[in-house]
Design a protein around this motif. Structure first.
Motif, PDB file in Angstrom:
ATOM      1  N   LEU A 279      -4.083  -0.923   5.865  1.00  0.00           N
ATOM      2  CA  LEU A 279      -4.980   0.138   6.335  1.00  0.00           C
ATOM      3  C   LEU A 279      -5.715  -0.293   7.600  1.00  0.00           C
ATOM      4  CD1 LEU A 279      -6.715   1.515   3.109  1.00  0.00           C
ATOM      5  CD2 LEU A 279      -5.571   2.908   4.817  1.00  0.00           C
ATOM      6  N   ARG A 280      -6.254  -1.486   7.550  1.00  0.00           N
ATOM      7  CA  ARG A 280      -7.037  -2.006   8.679  1.00  0.00           C
ATOM      8  C   ARG A 280      -6.147  -2.156   9.925  1.00  0.00           C
ATOM      9  NH1 ARG A 280      -9.693  -7.615   7.482  1.00  0.00           N
ATOM     10  NH2 ARG A 280     -10.823  -6.332   5.962  1.00  0.00           N
ATOM     11  N   LYS A 281      -4.940  -2.694   9.728  1.00  0.00           N
ATOM     12  CA  LYS A 281      -4.050  -2.925  10.862  1.00  0.00           C
ATOM     13  C   LYS A 281      -3.631  -1.601  11.513  1.00  0.00           C
ATOM     14  CE  LYS A 281      -0.106  -5.749  12.278  1.00  0.00           C
ATOM     15  NZ  LYS A 281      -0.905  -6.579  13.186  1.00  0.00           N
ATOM     16  N   LEU A 282      -3.296  -0.598  10.696  1.00  0.00           N
ATOM     17  CA  LEU A 282      -2.887   0.704  11.222  1.00  0.00           C
ATOM     18  C   LEU A 282      -4.026   1.393  11.957  1.00  0.00           C
ATOM     19  CD1 LEU A 282      -0.806   1.993   8.180  1.00  0.00           C
ATOM     20  CD2 LEU A 282       0.098   1.416  10.438  1.00  0.00           C
ATOM     21  N   ASP A 283      -5.214   1.314  11.389  1.00  0.00           N
ATOM     22  CA  ASP A 283      -6.361   1.951  12.024  1.00  0.00           C
ATOM     23  C   ASP A 283      -6.650   1.324  13.387  1.00  0.00           C
ATOM     24  OD1 ASP A 283      -8.354   4.008  11.705  1.00  0.00           O
ATOM     25  OD2 ASP A 283      -9.849   2.425  11.494  1.00  0.00           O
ATOM     26  N   ASP A 284      -6.527   0.011  13.464  1.00  0.00           N
ATOM     27  CA  ASP A 284      -6.744  -0.686  14.738  1.00  0.00           C
ATOM     28  C   ASP A 284      -5.654  -0.361  15.751  1.00  0.00           C
ATOM     29  OD1 ASP A 284      -9.016  -1.871  13.744  1.00  0.00           O
ATOM     30  OD2 ASP A 284      -8.063  -3.782  13.259  1.00  0.00           O
ATOM     31  N   ALA A 285      -4.407  -0.265  15.279  1.00  0.00           N
ATOM     32  CA  ALA A 285      -3.278  -0.089  16.189  1.00  0.00           C
ATOM     33  C   ALA A 285      -3.161   1.345  16.716  1.00  0.00           C
ATOM     34  CB  ALA A 285      -1.981  -0.491  15.496  1.00  0.00           C
ATOM     35  N   PHE A 286      -3.350   2.329  15.828  1.00  0.00           N
ATOM     36  CA  PHE A 286      -3.158   3.730  16.219  1.00  0.00           C
ATOM     37  C   PHE A 286      -4.456   4.420  16.650  1.00  0.00           C
ATOM     38  CE2 PHE A 286       0.744   3.075  13.832  1.00  0.00           C
ATOM     39  CZ  PHE A 286       1.670   3.908  14.452  1.00  0.00           C
ATOM     40  N   LYS A 287      -5.583   3.957  16.085  1.00  0.00           N
ATOM     41  CA  LYS A 287      -6.867   4.625  16.307  1.00  0.00           C
ATOM     42  C   LYS A 287      -6.732   6.141  16.136  1.00  0.00           C
ATOM     43  CE  LYS A 287      -8.947   1.086  19.228  1.00  0.00           C
ATOM     44  NZ  LYS A 287      -8.013   0.034  18.768  1.00  0.00           N
ATOM     45  N   PRO A 288      -6.266   6.573  14.968  1.00  0.00           N
ATOM     46  CA  PRO A 288      -5.975   8.000  14.768  1.00  0.00           C
ATOM     47  C   PRO A 288      -7.234   8.857  14.652  1.00  0.00           C
ATOM     48  CG  PRO A 288      -5.746   6.820  12.704  1.00  0.00           C
ATOM     49  CD  PRO A 288      -6.012   5.783  13.756  1.00  0.00           C
ATOM     50  N   GLU A 289      -7.099  10.128  15.026  1.00  0.00           N
ATOM     51  CA  GLU A 289      -8.184  11.091  14.807  1.00  0.00           C
ATOM     52  C   GLU A 289      -8.392  11.314  13.315  1.00  0.00           C
ATOM     53  OE1 GLU A 289      -7.075  14.707  16.694  1.00  0.00           O
ATOM     54  OE2 GLU A 289      -6.898  13.847  18.691  1.00  0.00           O
ATOM     55  N   LEU A 290      -7.298  11.252  12.564  1.00  0.00           N
ATOM     56  CA  LEU A 290      -7.335  11.531  11.139  1.00  0.00           C
ATOM     57  C   LEU A 290      -6.384  10.564  10.443  1.00  0.00           C
ATOM     58  CD1 LEU A 290      -8.656  13.853   9.352  1.00  0.00           C
ATOM     59  CD2 LEU A 290      -6.374  14.853   9.306  1.00  0.00           C
ATOM     60  N   ALA A 310      -9.161   4.896   6.099  1.00  0.00           N
ATOM     61  CA  ALA A 310      -9.543   3.551   6.543  1.00  0.00           C
ATOM     62  C   ALA A 310     -11.019   3.264   6.308  1.00  0.00           C
ATOM     63  CB  ALA A 310      -9.204   3.376   8.015  1.00  0.00           C
ATOM     64  N   ALA A 311     -11.832   4.313   6.254  1.00  0.00           N
ATOM     65  CA  ALA A 311     -13.273   4.123   6.076  1.00  0.00           C
ATOM     66  C   ALA A 311     -13.634   3.787   4.637  1.00  0.00           C
ATOM     67  CB  ALA A 311     -14.024   5.380   6.518  1.00  0.00           C
ATOM     68  N   LYS A 312     -12.777   4.203   3.700  1.00  0.00           N
ATOM     69  CA  LYS A 312     -13.041   3.917   2.298  1.00  0.00           C
ATOM     70  C   LYS A 312     -11.735   3.459   1.652  1.00  0.00           C
ATOM     71  CE  LYS A 312     -15.739   5.642  -1.595  1.00  0.00           C
ATOM     72  NZ  LYS A 312     -16.537   6.762  -2.146  1.00  0.00           N
ATOM     73  N   PRO A 313     -11.333   2.218   1.888  1.00  0.00           N
ATOM     74  CA  PRO A 313     -10.045   1.718   1.410  1.00  0.00           C
ATOM     75  C   PRO A 313      -9.866   1.921  -0.090  1.00  0.00           C
ATOM     76  CG  PRO A 313     -11.021   0.150   2.927  1.00  0.00           C
ATOM     77  CD  PRO A 313     -12.079   1.187   2.638  1.00  0.00           C
ATOM     78  N   GLY A 314      -8.693   2.400  -0.450  1.00  0.00           N
ATOM     79  CA  GLY A 314      -8.370   2.600  -1.856  1.00  0.00           C
ATOM     80  C   GLY A 314      -8.730   3.960  -2.386  1.00  0.00           C
ATOM     81  N   SER A 315      -9.595   4.692  -1.682  1.00  0.00           N
ATOM     82  CA  SER A 315     -10.021   5.992  -2.182  1.00  0.00           C
ATOM     83  C   SER A 315      -8.935   7.045  -1.996  1.00  0.00           C
ATOM     84  CB  SER A 315     -11.290   6.449  -1.446  1.00  0.00           C
ATOM     85  OG  SER A 315     -11.591   7.799  -1.766  1.00  0.00           O
TER      86      SER A 315
END
Length: 506
Positions: A279-290, A310-315
């Motif tokens: 989750l962390r790696k994808l959020d850093d790499a893509f920086k998605p709107e959603l 990414a803001a609430k991992p596992g949820s």
């Protein structure tokens, strides 16, 4: 509600000149594709196929397969897709179980169909023959199905028994696609990477949702991380909807760079839990709107949605717009036997959902077990946190009971995934005379990390002592299904290859 044929015609009326599908050198607008689909509808009729018939498909995500899916919606024919890795006995089961009148295949499935005894007695057509049919001229197809007709029948994974058919009506399929558009905030003209297979609910949902937005479905017949990156860049793909394994392979591929995937604004995943590290790696790499975690099934497309994954991992978030969910006590017989907040139980979903199935095909026993008092018992375990968000902890059958304590494999996997030298991990319970089951982690590593270092990582991460793996096995690969789900049963059965290399500082 629209049937799916009418839904496609509405898409053509809105956006006749918009790009609809791409497969290699094949590029068709909605108007052009409608003409090809219409010719195929005529061809299906000339084969003797009529409204209400089942047809088996055994093809990859190629434009002929997508076209056949739509042609069947117009004709009221029930698409019954099989995994393109299908074997002859599985074709036999599909023919027997569904009563299929035809099977459509391609080069990779030709042998399975040719050696299937049951398929010998029905119509057999290749992808090449479908393509030829679509070159003919025909009047534009008029929808022959109603919203109440069956649209398709997916098969659930069979682990201990034959796969179960999940028949779904046109209205449920369209409701699921509309919810998908809304819950992923898709814009008009989205460009979707069409790689999730069309025998899987995620693939079918991507196909239908693409038409609802006047978007383009960019076919990738068989997943290859390098080719996926090439297509994202060349076709300016705007959204990805994949299982976690495919994301892992894309973001770790040598050809990946944020610049090459900058057109992607939305990420969505489903089909399995995603580790915190990925989750962390994808959020850093893509920086998605959603960044959407979609939790659902073939039976009921959406259970819940988390739009800030990414803001609430596992949820897994809150119930989808067509759904209500509960967590019942483990082994509860009644949907009103609810678990307390924070207490792990079985996740159940309201069967009145617009997206829901109505029971398994020819399996009243399985239907009675799954559908009780208006609720669908998912077989998944989870809990609601103090905010009211759902966390999915695994399958009830995967729960590890060690020394009387319940351990969720997902929690342990997420902890280990945060170590930089862990590429992939799967956790199971293996038999142990003292503990009943012992928590065992199978790790594919990217560095020279040792079992002792991983144990120390678990200790310092805050993972409860009884949840720490007592055994760590380094393997060449984690066994997975064709759509990327971890096959824990293979690890329990010893069906894996231990890593051969010896770390430098061991």
């Amino acid at each position: 509600m629209f049937d799916l044929g009418t839904s496609f015609v509405a898409s053509v009326d809105r956006d006749p000149h918009a790009l609809a599908i791409v497969d290699g050198t094949t590029r068709l607008t909605y108007a052009e594709w409608y003409a090809r689909i219409s010719a195929l509808v005529v061809g299906l009729g000339e084969m003797g196929l009529t409204r209400g018939d089942h047809v088996l498909t055994a093809m990859q995500n190629r434009w002929e397969n997508a076209s056949l899916h739509w042609a069947c919606q117009f004709a009221g024919i029930i698409v019954t897709p099989l995994n393109w890795r299908v074997k002859a006995d599985e074709v036999d089961h599909g023919v027997d179980d569904s009563g299929a009148k035809a099977v459509f295949y391609e080069e990779v499935t030709e042998d399975a169909v040719a050696t299937s005894a049951k398929a010998a007695g029905i119509i057999r057509k290749s992808a090449a023959e479908l393509a030829e049919l679509m070159q003919g001229n025909a009047p534009l197809a008029v929808p022959q199905a109603s919203a109440e007709d069956w649209s398709l029948m997916l098969y659930t994974s069979g682990t201990t028994s034959k796969p179960k058919g999940v028949p779904r009506r046109h209205r449920a399929e369209r409701a699921g696609a509309l919810a998908h558009v809304a819950q992923n905030l898709y814009r008009h003209g989205e460009r979707t990477l069409g790689v999730m297979p069309l025998y899987h609910t995620m693939g079918v949902r991507s196909l239908i949702a693409s038409s609802l937005t006047g978007g383009a479905f960019i076919c990738l017949p068989r997943f290859d991380a390098g080719k996926a990156i090439d297509l994202i860049e060349a076709e300016a793909i705007t959204n990805l909807y994949l299982v976690p394994t495919l994301y892992h392979d894309v973001v770790h591929h040598e050809a990946f760079s944020p610049e090459r995937v900058k057109s992607v604004t939305k990420l969505g995943y489903a089909g399995a839990s995603m580790t915190n590290g990925l989750l962390r790696k994808l959020d850093d790499a893509f920086k998605p709107e959603l960044f959407v975690n979609h939790y659902g099934s073939s039976e009921i497309y959406t259970f819940s949605i988390e739009q800030k994954a990414a803001a609430k991992p596992g949820s897994a978030g809150r119930a989808g717009i067509n759904q209500m969910i509960r967590v019942a006590k483990l082994n509860a017989a009644d949907p009103d036997e609810l678990a307390a907040p924070g207490e792990e139980g079985e996740i159940i979903a309201l069967a009145k959902s617009d997206e829901a199935f109505e029971g398994y095909w020819n399996r009243p026993d399985a239907t009675a077990k799954a559908l009780r008092k208006g609720w669908y018992f998912t077989g998944d375990t989870g809990f609601f946190d103090e905010d009211g968000d759902l966390f999915v902890t695994g399958r009830a059958d995967d729960m590890i009971i060690t020394g009387g304590e319940n351990v969720s494999p997902v929690e342990v996997e997420s902890c280990l995934s945060l170590h930089d030298d862990v590429a992939e991990v799967a956790v199971v319970g293996l038999p142990d005379e003292r503990w009943g089951k012992v928590v065992t982690a199978f790790v594919k590593r990217r560095g020279n990390v040792t079992a002792e270092e991983l144990d120390q990582h678990c200790k310092t991460s805050g993972l409860a002592n009884f949840r720490r793996p007592r055994r760590i096995v380094f393997v060449e690969d984690i066994p997975k299904s064709p759509v990327g789900k971890i096959l824990r049963r293979m690890l329990v059965a010893g069906e894996y290859r231990e890593e051969q290399r010896i770390p430098e500082h061991q």
